[in-house]
Motif scaffolding. Structure first.
Motif, short mmCIF file in Angstrom:
data_model
loop_
_atom_site.label_atom_id
_atom_site.label_comp_id
_atom_site.label_asym_id
_atom_site.label_seq_id
_atom_site.Cartn_x
_atom_site.Cartn_y
_atom_site.Cartn_z
N THR A 80 0.42 -9.50 22.07
CA THR A 80 -1.22 -9.05 22.09
C THR A 80 -1.15 -8.40 21.64
N PRO A 81 -2.59 -8.80 20.61
CA PRO A 81 -2.93 -7.65 19.80
C PRO A 81 -2.47 -6.88 19.95
N PHE A 82 -3.76 -6.19 21.12
CA PHE A 82 -2.94 -4.83 22.08
C PHE A 82 -1.60 -4.73 22.32
N GLU A 83 -0.85 -5.29 22.46
CA GLU A 83 0.24 -4.80 22.82
C GLU A 83 0.91 -4.45 20.89
N THR A 84 1.17 -4.45 20.43
CA THR A 84 0.84 -4.51 19.17
C THR A 84 0.65 -3.74 18.58
N VAL A 85 -0.96 -2.57 19.21
CA VAL A 85 -0.97 -1.79 18.44
C VAL A 85 -1.00 -0.39 19.44
N ALA A 86 -0.84 -1.03 20.51
CA ALA A 86 -0.22 0.20 21.12
C ALA A 86 1.05 0.49 21.06
N ARG A 87 2.29 -0.51 21.12
CA ARG A 87 3.26 0.34 20.66
C ARG A 87 4.02 0.75 18.99
N GLU A 88 3.14 0.48 18.29
CA GLU A 88 2.96 0.95 17.34
C GLU A 88 2.60 2.51 17.01
N LEU A 89 1.42 2.22 17.76
CA LEU A 89 1.03 3.87 17.74
C LEU A 89 1.04 4.55 18.36
N ASN A 90 2.93 4.23 19.71
CA ASN A 90 4.23 4.70 20.49
C ASN A 90 4.95 4.97 19.25
N GLU A 91 5.37 4.49 18.50
CA GLU A 91 6.38 4.39 17.83
C GLU A 91 5.74 5.33 16.47
N GLU A 92 4.89 5.53 16.29
CA GLU A 92 4.57 6.34 14.92
C GLU A 92 4.12 7.72 15.11
N LEU A 93 3.19 8.30 16.09
CA LEU A 93 3.06 8.75 16.32
C LEU A 93 2.78 9.58 17.89
N GLY A 94 4.52 8.62 19.13
CA GLY A 94 3.95 8.95 19.68
C GLY A 94 2.87 9.16 21.20
N LEU A 95 2.15 8.82 20.89
CA LEU A 95 1.07 8.21 21.17
C LEU A 95 1.47 7.25 21.64
N TYR B 231 0.85 -1.37 0.02
CA TYR B 231 -0.07 0.21 -0.19
C TYR B 231 0.74 1.51 0.29
N PRO B 232 1.56 1.29 -0.89
CA PRO B 232 2.49 2.86 -0.81
C PRO B 232 2.09 4.14 -1.22
N ASN B 233 1.86 5.43 -0.25
CA ASN B 233 1.35 6.65 -0.68
C ASN B 233 0.05 6.60 -0.57
N LEU B 234 -0.55 5.37 0.61
CA LEU B 234 -1.71 5.28 0.78
C LEU B 234 -2.41 5.80 2.19
N TRP B 235 -3.41 6.32 2.64
CA TRP B 235 -3.78 7.35 4.27
C TRP B 235 -4.15 5.92 4.41
N ASP B 236 -3.48 5.20 6.10
CA ASP B 236 -2.92 4.01 6.66
C ASP B 236 -3.43 4.53 7.89
N LEU B 237 -4.01 3.50 8.52
CA LEU B 237 -4.14 3.69 10.03
C LEU B 237 -3.05 3.27 11.03
N PRO B 238 -2.75 3.76 12.32
CA PRO B 238 -1.17 3.67 12.99
C PRO B 238 -2.18 1.60 13.16
N GLY B 239 -0.65 1.66 13.38
CA GLY B 239 -0.29 -0.07 14.07
C GLY B 239 1.23 -0.87 12.84
N GLY B 240 0.63 -1.48 12.97
CA GLY B 240 1.75 -3.03 11.61
C GLY B 240 2.07 -4.00 12.05
N GLY B 241 3.09 -5.17 12.29
CA GLY B 241 2.96 -6.09 12.82
C GLY B 241 3.61 -6.56 14.49
N ARG B 242 3.20 -7.79 14.47
CA ARG B 242 4.06 -8.48 15.83
C ARG B 242 5.50 -7.97 16.38
N GLU B 243 5.74 -7.85 17.08
CA GLU B 243 6.62 -8.65 17.66
C GLU B 243 6.87 -9.05 18.63
#
Length: 145
Positions: free
Chosen positions: A49-64, A33-45
């Motif tokens: 858990t799914p929540f831990e993934t999305v919380a980490r990604e949100l912090n990495e991408e937007l500092g929130l 999905y290059p050059n498309l509007w996306d929502l915060p998130g990404g791959g599991r490390e």
């Protein structure tokens, strides 16, 4: 949290007040999905858990940070890019003034806020988000007042 297990990744439709925050993906041929509007998130490390993934990604991408009590809805969907894999999808809400805390990370071109109809109408957004957000609205009635 209802979504558990070995997910492939997680995304969050994060509302700051009544505006949805989105990231314009980088325009590189080697990414999905290059050059498309996306929502915060990404791959599991690891064993996240799914929540831990999305919380980490949100912090990495937007500092929130993403407090658990900000989550309004969650679901699992088949991954668009990998047969047999699944991804978690969250809808969450933080106060509108949280926008002042955004610290854009090093992935993506820029971020923006959209009202929900404008985001859904974007011709250049990740395609699956329209149906996922419509399901959330159908099941919950949308954002609480």
């Amino acid at each position: 949290m209802r979504t558990t297990g070995q997910h492939d990744g997680a995304k969050v439709a994060l509302f700051l007040g009544d505006k949805l925050i989105s990231i314009l993906r980088d325009d590189f041929d080697h990414i999905t999905y290059p050059n498309l509007w996306d929502l915060p998130g990404g791959g599991r490390e690891g064993d996240e858990t799914p929540f831990e993934t999305v919380a980490r990604e949100l912090n990495e991408e937007l500092g929130l940070p993403l407090p658990l009590d900000a989550v309004l809805w969650e679901a699992k969907f088949e991954a668009n890019y990998k047969p047999g894999a699944w991804v978690a999808f969250f809808v969450a809400r933080l106060p509108a003034n949280t926008v002042t805390q955004v610290k854009f990370g090093d992935e993506g071109q820029r971020w923006a806020l959209f009202d929900l109809p404008s985001f859904i109408a974007l011709p250049n957004r990740v395609p699956s988000f329209g149906a996922r957000l419509a399901l959330w609205q159908q099941q919950t009635g949308g954002l609480p007042d």
